[in-house]
Design a protein around this motif. Structure first.
Motif, PDB file in Angstrom:
ATOM      1  N   GLN A 461      35.497   2.966  35.880  1.00 10.74           N
ATOM      2  CA  GLN A 461      34.937   1.621  35.673  1.00 10.74           C
ATOM      3  C   GLN A 461      34.360   1.445  34.262  1.00 10.74           C
ATOM      4  N   GLY A 462      34.445   2.505  33.447  1.00  6.35           N
ATOM      5  CA  GLY A 462      33.947   2.377  32.084  1.00  6.35           C
ATOM      6  C   GLY A 462      32.591   3.008  31.838  1.00  6.35           C
ATOM      7  N   CYS A 463      32.072   3.710  32.833  1.00  5.63           N
ATOM      8  CA  CYS A 463      30.787   4.381  32.663  1.00  5.63           C
ATOM      9  C   CYS A 463      30.977   5.630  31.801  1.00  5.63           C
ATOM     10  N   ALA A 464      30.014   5.903  30.924  1.00  3.50           N
ATOM     11  CA  ALA A 464      30.031   7.147  30.148  1.00  3.50           C
ATOM     12  C   ALA A 464      29.241   8.179  30.949  1.00  3.50           C
ATOM     13  N   VAL A 465      29.876   9.307  31.285  1.00  6.83           N
ATOM     14  CA  VAL A 465      29.245  10.263  32.194  1.00  6.83           C
ATOM     15  C   VAL A 465      28.912  11.569  31.480  1.00  6.83           C
ATOM     16  N   LEU A 466      27.661  12.001  31.603  1.00 12.64           N
ATOM     17  CA  LEU A 466      27.293  13.344  31.170  1.00 12.64           C
ATOM     18  C   LEU A 466      27.099  14.174  32.436  1.00 12.64           C
ATOM     19  N   LEU A 467      27.955  15.168  32.613  1.00  6.99           N
ATOM     20  CA  LEU A 467      27.938  15.975  33.832  1.00  6.99           C
ATOM     21  C   LEU A 467      27.422  17.374  33.529  1.00  6.99           C
ATOM     22  N   ILE A 468      26.241  17.689  34.056  1.00  9.89           N
ATOM     23  CA  ILE A 468      25.675  19.019  33.867  1.00  9.89           C
ATOM     24  C   ILE A 468      25.882  19.806  35.152  1.00  9.89           C
ATOM     25  N   SER A 469      26.513  20.963  35.058  1.00  4.72           N
ATOM     26  CA  SER A 469      26.732  21.737  36.272  1.00  4.72           C
ATOM     27  C   SER A 469      26.847  23.216  35.939  1.00  4.72           C
ATOM     28  N   SER A 470      26.304  24.035  36.831  1.00  2.00           N
ATOM     29  CA  SER A 470      26.458  25.473  36.619  1.00  2.00           C
ATOM     30  C   SER A 470      27.718  25.984  37.317  1.00  2.00           C
ATOM     31  N   GLU A 471      28.403  25.062  38.030  1.00  2.00           N
ATOM     32  CA  GLU A 471      29.670  25.421  38.670  1.00  2.00           C
ATOM     33  C   GLU A 471      30.796  25.153  37.670  1.00  2.00           C
ATOM     34  N   LEU A 472      31.350  26.188  37.105  1.00  2.00           N
ATOM     35  CA  LEU A 472      32.390  25.963  36.104  1.00  2.00           C
ATOM     36  C   LEU A 472      33.590  25.234  36.692  1.00  2.00           C
ATOM     37  N   SER A 473      33.920  25.521  37.949  1.00  2.00           N
ATOM     38  CA  SER A 473      35.079  24.861  38.553  1.00  2.00           C
ATOM     39  C   SER A 473      34.856  23.346  38.600  1.00  2.00           C
TER      40      SER A 473
END
Ligand SMILES: Nc1ncnc2c1ncn2[C@@H]1O[C@H](COP(=O)(O)OP(=O)(O)OP(=O)(O)O)[C@@H](O)[C@H]1O
Ligand SMILES: [Mg+2]
Length: 517
Positions: A461-473
């Motif tokens: 939808q055009g959102c800019a997402v910063l995804l922080i995760s310790s799950e590399l997969s």
């Protein structure tokens, strides 16, 4: 596990039932746990796992059924009684006192005393704590205040606290949800050690590979009822998933949604962001990146390398000493958290209870908290209760928030279902920027798939997402580009196409990506 030990279980539950008001949390559960085994308990979010374990820990009283311990029926009146019976538990949510030290938390209520019990022997306590910490190979200092610890470190304190009782039966309710992959491996070794010492371990996790790695037997519960117990050997991950859900589940390799069209320039621009902690040490150093509309920038890194601080700085919860954050060309560096939210910055924090939700408020009120601007919810400055109820009911259905009605207090939901409330609330706002931390922590396999699709849909939808995760997969499956954080810096940014777990792992530990390439 030979048949004779399974016939004489150390712990035997029969017909356990537990209701909260009109809600049936546990319908009827039978469970036999053999002495010295690692017994995994699996089930979907809201299946009744934590409730059952809380009964064993003396926190809840069952409405019906019997508990036999070492062949004798017992009542477990409270946590102290559970401890006396040799049952220790690590809870899904933290029970530590933030203002106290690690050592004080470990020995809370049973500190070593001197002078006939009048004075707490601090030296002895520190010593005993240090001893336990090193015995299990955790990196913690006995004198550290719990409030200064990362989520992962707090979890380790919880584990040591439960182990310090020298419990014969140890219950671990999702102990790995907040640990890094390396810490998970360490915990698996600790569990093996406990088994070698004859301890019995009840282990709850949503990660089936952990079940496969450590359990002797697996019991599955579904909608508050026992489905059965199987030997782990010969059982596949997908068989466990099928038992949990009650039908064949397709454990798919995650696929990207259709390619997103990137429109225009950076939505969110971060330049030279630097922030320090209370002691003046830099926790973020010269962090620079941009995220375009429709793009997912993943952040990989060992927990505690500035990811939490980055999320806080972007959402206005942490002051910076230099650098700039711009949203569509507007400098928002000095803006409050509220003003940023108003401008379309959504935040799904890692610690959903501390920051994400008001436990005593209803699901509807929690869902509405960020959505008052939504058409129809507010009329002539008054919240339309009917509209709020409809909105909440719709989100509950869409996100499959189990065991919830609009008026249910959020604090009574299961861990995974609370997480779904936060996700539903933030995504319903159709944000322009989404900062999301550990989105599927504690969420069952089926719901994880759904959460991933929702994040990708927001990007579409055009959102800019910063995804922080310790799950590399997870980072690899969802991101277009992946930044690696180490000691408060972004040490490299890779295109997802060039990134592999090995390459990221190397960067995360301070090695250079070129070594492998
Ligand atoms: N104190 C309470 N009051 C009311 N309902 C409760 C309470 N505690 C649990 N429940 C309900 O009991 C059901 C089982 O919850 P439980 O926490 O045991 O699930 P779970 O299997 O641990 O799920 P998860 O994997 O999400 O942690 C849920 O529907 C939950 O809302
Ligand atoms: Mg639970």
């Amino acid at each position: 596990m030979d048949a004779s030990t399974a016939d004489h279980p150390i712990l035997h539950l029969q017909g356990i039932r537990k209701t909260f008001g009109s809600k049936v949390a546990i319908d009827s559960i039978d469970l036999a746990v053999a002495a010295g085994e690692v017994h995994a308990i699996c089930g979907e979010n809201g299946a009744g796992k934590s409730t059952l374990m809380n009964i064993l820990a003396g926190i809840h009283q069952p409405d019906a059924g019997t508990i036999s311990l070492r062949g004798r029926p017992v009542g477990i009146a409270g946590p102290a009684e559970a401890a006396r019976l040799g049952i220790g538990m690590v809870h899904q949510h933290f029970t530590l006192v933030p203002s106290m030290s690690v050592a004080e938390n470990i020995f809370l209520g049973r500190q070593p005393r001197r002078w006939g019990g009048l004075v707490v022997d601090r030296a002895a306590m520190r010593h005993a704590a240090a001893d336990l910490i090193s015995r299990y190979g955790f990196e913690l200092r006995p004198d550290q205040r719990v409030r200064e610890l990362t989520v992962g470190q707090r979890q380790r304190v919880e584990i040591i606290k439960a182990l310090a009782f020298d419990a014969e039966i140890l219950i671990l309710d999702e102990p790995t949800a907040v640990l890094t992959p390396a810490e998970v491996d360490d915990l698996m070794k600790v569990i093996d050690v406990l088994r070698d010492r004859g301890r019995t371990v009840l282990f709850i996790t949503h990660k089936l590979r952990e079940v496969k790695a450590v359990a002797d037997r697996v019991s599955v519960i579904r909608h508050g009822r026992s489905v059965g117990t199987r030997d782990n050997a010969g059982l596949s991950e997908s068989e466990i998933a099928d038992l949990m859900v009650g039908r064949a589940v397709f454990l798919a390799e995650r696929k990207q949604v259709p390619p997103r069209t990137e429109r225009g320039d950076d939505h969110l621009e971060v330049a030279g962001l630097t922030s320090v902690d209370a002691t003046g040490r830099a926790v973020l150093e010269d962090v620079t990146f941009g995220i375009r509309p429709g793009e997912v920038l993943g952040i990989a890194g060992v927990e505690g390398n500035g990811q939490t601080e980055l999320a806080e700085a972007l959402t206005g919860l942490r002051p910076v000493i230099s650098g700039r954050v711009t949203l569509d060309g507007t400098d928002i560096t000095g803006w409050s958290a509220g003003r940023r939210r108003g401008a379309g910055v959504a935040f799904i924090p890692e610690d959903r209870l501390d920051r994400g939700l008001s436990p005593t408020m209803s699901v509807a009120e929690n869902l509405a908290a960020s959505n008052y601007g939504r058409a129809g919810l507010v009329r002539r400055r008054l919240i339309s209760q009917a509209a709020l109820r409809r909105f909440a009911a719709e989100q509950i259905r869409r996100y499959d928030i189990r065991g919830a009605a609009p008026e249910t207090p959020v604090g009574t939901l299961s861990g995974g279902n609370m997480q779904k409330v936060v996700l539903a609330r933030e995504l319903a706002r159709e944000p322009r920027v989404l900062v999301v931390s550990q989105p599927t922590r504690g969420v069952d396999i089926g719901a994880s798939e759904f959460v991933h699709r929702q994040i990708l849909a927001a990007a579409a939808q055009g959102c800019a997402v910063l995804l922080i995760s310790s799950e590399l997969s997870e980072v690899l499956a969802l991101s277009d580009r992946i930044g690696v954080m180490l000691r408060g810096r972004i040490v490299d940014v890779l295109d997802a196409a060039d990134a592999t777990e090995t390459r990221l792992g190397l960067l995360m530990s301070g090695g250079r990506a070129e070594v492998e390439a």
